[in-house]
Design a protein around this motif. Structure first.
Motif, PDB file in Angstrom:
ATOM      1  N   PRO A   9      -3.800  -1.988 -10.487  1.00 57.27           N
ATOM      2  CA  PRO A   9      -3.365  -2.619 -11.738  1.00 57.27           C
ATOM      3  C   PRO A   9      -2.287  -3.676 -11.505  1.00 57.27           C
ATOM      4  N   GLU A  10      -2.312  -4.683 -12.346  1.00 56.40           N
ATOM      5  CA  GLU A  10      -1.389  -5.809 -12.186  1.00 56.40           C
ATOM      6  C   GLU A  10       0.067  -5.352 -12.235  1.00 56.40           C
ATOM      7  N   ARG A  11       0.391  -4.457 -13.133  1.00 53.40           N
ATOM      8  CA  ARG A  11       1.776  -3.995 -13.226  1.00 53.40           C
ATOM      9  C   ARG A  11       2.209  -3.330 -11.929  1.00 53.40           C
ATOM     10  N   ALA A  12       1.307  -2.582 -11.292  1.00 58.87           N
ATOM     11  CA  ALA A  12       1.643  -1.917 -10.030  1.00 58.87           C
ATOM     12  C   ALA A  12       1.934  -2.941  -8.943  1.00 58.87           C
ATOM     13  N   LYS A  13       1.208  -4.055  -8.949  1.00 59.04           N
ATOM     14  CA  LYS A  13       1.476  -5.112  -7.967  1.00 59.04           C
ATOM     15  C   LYS A  13       2.858  -5.718  -8.192  1.00 59.04           C
ATOM     16  N   VAL A  14       3.150  -6.020  -9.443  1.00 59.18           N
ATOM     17  CA  VAL A  14       4.452  -6.637  -9.760  1.00 59.18           C
ATOM     18  C   VAL A  14       5.593  -5.718  -9.336  1.00 59.18           C
ATOM     19  N   ILE A  15       5.492  -4.450  -9.702  1.00 61.47           N
ATOM     20  CA  ILE A  15       6.534  -3.486  -9.352  1.00 61.47           C
ATOM     21  C   ILE A  15       6.627  -3.333  -7.838  1.00 61.47           C
ATOM     22  N   GLY A  16       5.486  -3.241  -7.173  1.00 57.76           N
ATOM     23  CA  GLY A  16       5.490  -3.081  -5.725  1.00 57.76           C
ATOM     24  C   GLY A  16       6.193  -4.225  -5.022  1.00 57.76           C
ATOM     25  N   THR A  40       0.833  -1.204   0.000  1.00 54.12           N
ATOM     26  CA  THR A  40       0.000   0.000   0.000  1.00 54.12           C
ATOM     27  C   THR A  40       0.868   1.255   0.000  1.00 54.12           C
ATOM     28  N   ALA A  41       1.867   1.275   0.878  1.00 55.43           N
ATOM     29  CA  ALA A  41       2.757   2.432   0.958  1.00 55.43           C
ATOM     30  C   ALA A  41       3.487   2.648  -0.358  1.00 55.43           C
ATOM     31  N   HIS A  42       3.954   1.581  -0.974  1.00 54.38           N
ATOM     32  CA  HIS A  42       4.655   1.701  -2.250  1.00 54.38           C
ATOM     33  C   HIS A  42       3.758   2.332  -3.303  1.00 54.38           C
ATOM     34  N   ARG A  43       2.525   1.881  -3.389  1.00 53.27           N
ATOM     35  CA  ARG A  43       1.594   2.440  -4.365  1.00 53.27           C
ATOM     36  C   ARG A  43       1.364   3.924  -4.098  1.00 53.27           C
ATOM     37  N   CYS A  44       1.204   4.289  -2.822  1.00 50.78           N
ATOM     38  CA  CYS A  44       0.987   5.700  -2.476  1.00 50.78           C
ATOM     39  C   CYS A  44       2.171   6.567  -2.887  1.00 50.78           C
ATOM     40  N   LEU A  45       3.366   6.029  -2.772  1.00 48.27           N
ATOM     41  CA  LEU A  45       4.572   6.811  -3.028  1.00 48.27           C
ATOM     42  C   LEU A  45       4.937   6.908  -4.507  1.00 48.27           C
ATOM     43  N   THR A  46       4.260   6.153  -5.359  1.00 49.29           N
ATOM     44  CA  THR A  46       4.668   6.098  -6.770  1.00 49.29           C
ATOM     45  C   THR A  46       3.567   6.520  -7.737  1.00 49.29           C
ATOM     46  N   LEU A  47       2.519   7.175  -7.244  1.00 52.46           N
ATOM     47  CA  LEU A  47       1.386   7.533  -8.094  1.00 52.46           C
ATOM     48  C   LEU A  47       1.516   8.901  -8.773  1.00 52.46           C
ATOM     49  N   GLY A  48       2.316   9.787  -8.207  1.00 52.66           N
ATOM     50  CA  GLY A  48       2.358  11.160  -8.695  1.00 52.66           C
ATOM     51  C   GLY A  48       3.094  11.323 -10.011  1.00 52.66           C
ATOM     52  N   ASP A 108       7.701   5.657 -10.997  1.00 49.39           N
ATOM     53  CA  ASP A 108       6.833   4.571 -10.553  1.00 49.39           C
ATOM     54  C   ASP A 108       7.626   3.381 -10.014  1.00 49.39           C
ATOM     55  N   ARG A 109       8.952   3.486 -10.009  1.00 49.87           N
ATOM     56  CA  ARG A 109       9.815   2.490  -9.385  1.00 49.87           C
ATOM     57  C   ARG A 109      10.563   3.141  -8.242  1.00 49.87           C
ATOM     58  N   MET A 110      10.801   2.352  -7.195  1.00 51.41           N
ATOM     59  CA  MET A 110      11.528   2.872  -6.039  1.00 51.41           C
ATOM     60  C   MET A 110      12.844   2.154  -5.870  1.00 51.41           C
ATOM     61  N   GLY A 111      13.830   2.901  -5.385  1.00 51.79           N
ATOM     62  CA  GLY A 111      15.136   2.360  -5.104  1.00 51.79           C
ATOM     63  C   GLY A 111      15.977   3.444  -4.480  1.00 51.79           C
ATOM     64  N   PRO A 112      17.190   3.128  -4.057  1.00 49.46           N
ATOM     65  CA  PRO A 112      18.050   4.151  -3.463  1.00 49.46           C
ATOM     66  C   PRO A 112      18.228   5.342  -4.405  1.00 49.46           C
TER      67      PRO A 112
END
Length: 337
Positions: A278-285, A129-137, A142-146
């Motif tokens: 969306p499925e892609r958002a789940k995979v990325i998360g 949930t947090a990942h999705r919130c942080l990558t919507l803007g 839409d990907r997270m990392g250092p």
């Protein structure tokens, strides 16, 4: 095997400790011997209102354990792997409040030898949930990392909650400046322990003024636990192309947004539910959360701002009640106790 089941919706007392046959993994599935299960608000909300199937429902979306067996089409090399499990009970009868669960192979994520099962069981719904919130803007990747959020500012409304804690940890891993709001000095300590750069007690401080001191041009992302209460504040602190991500429903309350004030920055208001995203958002998360886990960036416990409340399997009803009553921290079920 021992499993918690319910055959009709209702309060925590509908949860019963039962003896059931160990399920067999079908094609594309794995059988996981669980060590711990996580409890989320959606668990008790589903238990309260959703009609279980004819065979009853084992609750619990999240957990951690060891792959015991695999179904057709799954690489047998995964047997014996330590994994964290996510979304186990979504439209399926086998949740994680049991000694074993069966899930599609992709929903059992190898976590390596180092992370604890307590940490693994706490990931799932809160961190996705947090990942999705942080990558919507529009102003964030839409990907997270250092380094992916270097120069960005995130406001986490409710920094001492499970999703709030996850958002702080993930955003700090990505190098964001994190402002967290809380309602007490105790919760301020927890948000700071999670890694928040700045903590604002909304009962004692002016949130808009304090946020604007840190983010003079506004924040890039708001992770929002209570939109009905905080919409006016969020509208005053968003920056250009900012996103407000709402992940909790305030008991069905309605939200009023000042439209003109949001048109100027082209702000985006989003609503987040992991199960139907969306499925892609789940995979990325899943990939990004697991990368943070293997990077050693994620923690649980008092020192991580997420106190653990562990119940034995036979006391799953009490665990559900604790979450429903707003326990601060993460509620887990020790399936082996």
């Amino acid at each position: 095997m021992r499993a918690i089941t319910y055959t009709q919706p209702g309060g925590p007392d509908v949860l019963q400790l039962t003896d059931r046959a160990v399920p067999e993994p079908g094609p594309g599935e794995v059988l996981v011997r669980l060590a711990l299960a996580g409890v989320n608000p959606t668990d008790w909300k589903s238990r309260s209102s959703a009609q279980p199937g004819p065979g009853g429902q084992v609750p619990g979306q999240d957990g951690a354990g060891t792959v015991e067996a695999v179904g057709q089409g799954v690489d047998p090399a995964i047997r014996g792997e330590r994994v964290w499990v996510w979304e186990a009970a979504w439209q399926r009868p086998w949740g994680t409040a049991a000694e074993y669960t069966v899930v599609p192979a992709r929903q059992a994520v190898p976590m390596g030898p180092e992370p604890s099962f307590e940490l693994g069981a706490a990931l799932g719904i809160p961190f996705l949930t947090a990942h999705r919130c942080l990558t919507l803007g529009e102003s964030v990747p839409d990907r997270m990392g250092p380094g992916s959020l270097t120069g960005r500012t995130v406001l986490v409304q409710g920094g001492a909650g499970a999703v709030g804690n996850a958002a702080i940890q993930l955003a700090r891993w990505a190098d964001a400046t994190v402002i967290a709001t809380v309602s007490s000095p105790r919760k301020a300590q927890l948000a700071a322990a999670a890694g928040a750069s700045h903590v604002v007690d909304y009962r004692r401080q002016d949130v808009v003024a304090e946020v604007r001191k840190v983010a003079t041009k506004g924040v890039d992302t708001v992770v929002e636990v209570s939109a009905a209460r905080n919409a006016a504040v969020d509208a005053q602190v968003v920056g250009i192309h900012a996103a407000v991500a709402v992940y909790a429903d305030d008991g069905g309350a309605e939200v009023t947004i000042p439209v003109r004030a949001q048109m100027g920055p082209n702000a985006r208001w989003n609503f987040v539910l992991v199960y139907t995203q969306p499925e892609r958002a789940k995979v990325i998360g899943v990939e990004d959360v697991n990368a943070a886990l293997l990077d050693g960036a994620l923690r649980v416990g008092e020192e991580a701002g997420l106190p653990l409340h562990v119940f034995p399997l036979a006391e799953t009803a009490q665990a559900h009640r604790a979450v429903q009553e707003g326990a601060v921290g993460k509620v887990l079920i020790d399936v082996t106790a």
